[in-house]
Design an enzyme around this catalytic site. Structure first.
Site, PDB file in Angstrom:
ATOM      1  N   GLY A  45      -4.407  -0.776   1.856  1.00  0.00           N
ATOM      2  CA  GLY A  45      -3.122  -1.191   2.384  1.00  0.00           C
ATOM      3  C   GLY A  45      -3.178  -2.644   2.865  1.00  0.00           C
ATOM      4  O   GLY A  45      -3.189  -3.556   2.074  1.00  0.00           O
ATOM      5  N   TRP A 118      -8.203  -3.025   1.421  1.00  0.00           N
ATOM      6  CA  TRP A 118      -8.205  -3.302   2.855  1.00  0.00           C
ATOM      7  C   TRP A 118      -9.284  -2.475   3.550  1.00  0.00           C
ATOM      8  O   TRP A 118      -9.924  -2.943   4.486  1.00  0.00           O
ATOM      9  CB  TRP A 118      -6.841  -3.009   3.470  1.00  0.00           C
ATOM     10  CG  TRP A 118      -6.908  -2.601   4.915  1.00  0.00           C
ATOM     11  CD1 TRP A 118      -6.731  -1.348   5.428  1.00  0.00           C
ATOM     12  CD2 TRP A 118      -7.213  -3.449   6.044  1.00  0.00           C
ATOM     13  NE1 TRP A 118      -6.897  -1.357   6.793  1.00  0.00           N
ATOM     14  CE2 TRP A 118      -7.187  -2.628   7.201  1.00  0.00           C
ATOM     15  CE3 TRP A 118      -7.498  -4.806   6.181  1.00  0.00           C
ATOM     16  CZ2 TRP A 118      -7.438  -3.127   8.478  1.00  0.00           C
ATOM     17  CZ3 TRP A 118      -7.750  -5.310   7.453  1.00  0.00           C
ATOM     18  CH2 TRP A 118      -7.720  -4.480   8.583  1.00  0.00           C
ATOM     19  N   ASP A 272      -9.504  -8.404 -11.439  1.00  0.00           N
ATOM     20  CA  ASP A 272      -8.763  -8.367 -10.171  1.00  0.00           C
ATOM     21  C   ASP A 272      -8.412  -9.795  -9.766  1.00  0.00           C
ATOM     22  O   ASP A 272      -9.202 -10.490  -9.126  1.00  0.00           O
ATOM     23  CB  ASP A 272      -9.604  -7.687  -9.090  1.00  0.00           C
ATOM     24  CG  ASP A 272      -8.813  -7.353  -7.839  1.00  0.00           C
ATOM     25  OD1 ASP A 272      -7.746  -7.972  -7.631  1.00  0.00           O
ATOM     26  OD2 ASP A 272      -9.262  -6.479  -7.078  1.00  0.00           O
ATOM     27  N   HIS A 300      -7.703  -4.175  -9.934  1.00  0.00           N
ATOM     28  CA  HIS A 300      -7.776  -3.661  -8.559  1.00  0.00           C
ATOM     29  C   HIS A 300      -7.767  -2.136  -8.572  1.00  0.00           C
ATOM     30  O   HIS A 300      -6.868  -1.493  -8.043  1.00  0.00           O
ATOM     31  CB  HIS A 300      -6.600  -4.209  -7.752  1.00  0.00           C
ATOM     32  CG  HIS A 300      -6.818  -4.185  -6.269  1.00  0.00           C
ATOM     33  ND1 HIS A 300      -7.756  -4.965  -5.631  1.00  0.00           N
ATOM     34  CD2 HIS A 300      -6.214  -3.464  -5.290  1.00  0.00           C
ATOM     35  CE1 HIS A 300      -7.709  -4.734  -4.332  1.00  0.00           C
ATOM     36  NE2 HIS A 300      -6.789  -3.823  -4.086  1.00  0.00           N
TER      37      HIS A 300
END
Length: 316
Positions: A45, A118, A272, A300
């Site tokens: 996130g 994250w 990514d 990702h």
């Protein structure tokens, strides 16, 4: 970072809620073997919450998987889309403290840390601050959480997606365009007018979907179809990023020597563009004994990265 959806995720053997203060109550669940090797999962996130698919990460005979939704995310309360969230208590110090509170609450002495995106920032920071509580670290879709990383993702990546980035920028009213982009969006997302917040959340999540979809065949993230998820997610991300992940300059790489002797794996996609591979490469260079696994054909996240995660965890 999950297996194909055709395979049903395992059911938890326990669920619970933990009051960590400041009005925040964290939802947590456990899967696998209650007597197995503990593994804590730190979701991405910020603000995504844990999905059922993350339960597939474990060897159910070998591991005691602990999944929890971070402050104001997922099934934790209050949710970031709601009024009354104590935003000043959502920062790195509180996130790290929450992990420790959960560990103590569950009676776990040491555990494996598994973080995604994250969650890799949070996982590396937690491990550096509490190395005595960590047996191994597995990070996927790795970021170092720096101001440079954030400005890259919210600005320079627009060179790869110029139309999508222009739409992101042009949603900001002209009077706010002198602000840093994450500051402008966070102001819009906290606006008292629901129409303003809903439109800003939709614009932000369209950008998230654009820059993350570099794995060939990647589909749009269905979670962005949920208006409540969009608003909570966008508020959490911009709240975190406007504070540069609440870290000192290049803190994770600078403190990597604290991880000496802790086995570590950094699993990252070559494609990514939002989190370029130089970030995990620098961390690997500074972390004695770590292993960098580069997945050439993915960005990702993707099935191959998930398979690497399961393979590494299966040996721990």
């Amino acid at each position: 970072m999950t297996e194909p959806a055709t395979e049903q995720p395992p059911e938890p053997f326990a669920t619970g809620r933990l009051d960590v203060g400041d009005g925040h109550v964290l939802f947590h669940e456990q899967v696998g073997n209650p007597d197995g090797t503990p593994v804590v999962v730190l979701h991405g996130g910020p603000g995504s919450g844990c999905t059922p698919g993350l339960r597939r990460s474990f060897d159910l005979q070998r591991h005691r998987g602990v999944l929890f939704d971070q402050r104001a995310a997922g099934r934790s309360t209050p949710h970031a889309s709601e009024p009354g969230v104590h935003w000043s208590s959502i920062d790195m110090d509180h996130h790290v403290r929450d992990i420790e509170q959960l560990r103590e609450h569950l009676g776990i002495e040491r555990w494996i840390v598994f973080g995604i995106s994250w969650g890799s920032v949070l996982g590396a920071t937690y491990a550096e601050r509490h190395p005595d509580r960590v047996t191994a670290v597995v990070l996927a879709a790795v970021s170092t959480g720096t101001a440079h990383d954030i400005d890259w993702l919210t600005g320079h990546v627009g060179r790869f997606f110029p139309a999508q980035w222009r739409a992101l920028r042009d949603h900001i009213p002209p009077a706010r365009r002198g602000q840093r982009l994450v500051d402008a969006y966070n102001d819009l997302l906290m606006d008292p007018d629901p129409a303003v917040t809903a439109a800003a959340a939709a614009a932000w999540c369209r950008w998230e979907d654009a820059h993350a979809a570099t794995t060939p065949g990647a589909a749009p993230n269905p979670r962005y179809d949920d208006e409540r998820f969009r608003l909570g997610f966008a508020r959490q991300v911009t709240h975190c990023w406007r504070h540069d992940s609440w870290l000192a300059e290049d803190e994770i790489v600078a403190n990597a020597d604290r991880l000496r002797g802790i086995p570590g794996w950094l699993i990252h996609g070559r494609l990514d563009v939002g989190s370029p591979i130089d970030g995990p490469w620098r961390l690997h260079q500074s972390w004695p004994g770590s292993e960098l696994i580069i997945v050439e054909q993915e960005g990702h996240g993707g099935d191959t990265m998930s398979a690497h995660v399961r393979r590494v965890l299966a040996d721990l």
